[in-house]
Design a protein around this motif. Structure first.
Motif, PDB file in Angstrom:
ATOM      1  N   GLY A 175       0.817  -1.208   0.000  1.00 33.09           N
ATOM      2  CA  GLY A 175       0.000   0.000   0.000  1.00 33.09           C
ATOM      3  C   GLY A 175       0.851   1.258   0.000  1.00 33.09           C
ATOM      4  O   GLY A 175       0.561   2.217  -0.722  1.00 33.09           O
ATOM      5  N   HIS A 176       1.922   1.251   0.787  1.00 34.49           N
ATOM      6  CA  HIS A 176       2.834   2.397   0.825  1.00 34.49           C
ATOM      7  C   HIS A 176       3.472   2.610  -0.545  1.00 34.49           C
ATOM      8  O   HIS A 176       3.571   3.744  -1.024  1.00 34.49           O
ATOM      9  CB  HIS A 176       3.904   2.150   1.890  1.00 34.49           C
ATOM     10  N   TRP A 177       3.891   1.527  -1.178  1.00 34.04           N
ATOM     11  CA  TRP A 177       4.510   1.622  -2.504  1.00 34.04           C
ATOM     12  C   TRP A 177       3.511   2.180  -3.524  1.00 34.04           C
ATOM     13  O   TRP A 177       3.862   3.037  -4.338  1.00 34.04           O
ATOM     14  CB  TRP A 177       5.010   0.248  -2.952  1.00 34.04           C
ATOM     15  N   LEU A 178       2.261   1.713  -3.473  1.00 36.97           N
ATOM     16  CA  LEU A 178       1.249   2.202  -4.416  1.00 36.97           C
ATOM     17  C   LEU A 178       0.971   3.689  -4.222  1.00 36.97           C
ATOM     18  O   LEU A 178       0.803   4.422  -5.195  1.00 36.97           O
ATOM     19  CB  LEU A 178      -0.047   1.405  -4.260  1.00 36.97           C
ATOM     20  N   VAL A 179       0.935   4.144  -2.977  1.00 40.12           N
ATOM     21  CA  VAL A 179       0.699   5.565  -2.716  1.00 40.12           C
ATOM     22  C   VAL A 179       1.846   6.391  -3.276  1.00 40.12           C
ATOM     23  O   VAL A 179       1.635   7.442  -3.896  1.00 40.12           O
ATOM     24  CB  VAL A 179       0.512   5.817  -1.198  1.00 40.12           C
TER      25      VAL A 179
END
Length: 88
Positions: free
Chosen positions: A66-70
């Protein structure tokens, strides 16, 4: 106020995005992007929490993804802003 050329806006966005990390060329893998230090710390903390069994591995993987996608979405938005400024 002096007018800025469209390419100067795009160059500014490219410089900001380039400052967010760097990449290295690995022999078998190819070009690998290295995250900024604070992002590395975040991923390291997730790994440490999972290794200490404070959180489950699937939760750590989901949070990391999720952090990478953001971060990826943030980069896309910056490019779109640069293109919009170029067209203005």
């Amino acid at each position: 106020m002096a007018e800025k050329s469209p390419t100067s806006h795009r160059n500014a966005v490219d410089r900001v995005l380039a400052a967010q990390g760097f990449a290295v060329d690995l022999p078998v893998v190819g070009r690998v992007r290295i995250p900024r230090p604070e992002q590395l710390a975040y991923y390291g903390a997730l790994g440490a929490l999972a290794a200490a069994e404070i959180i489950e591995w699937p939760v750590a993987v989901a949070l990391g993804a999720g952090h990478w996608l953001v971060q990826n979405q943030h980069n896309r938005v910056a490019h779109e802003i640069g293109e919009a400024l170029e067209d203005a």
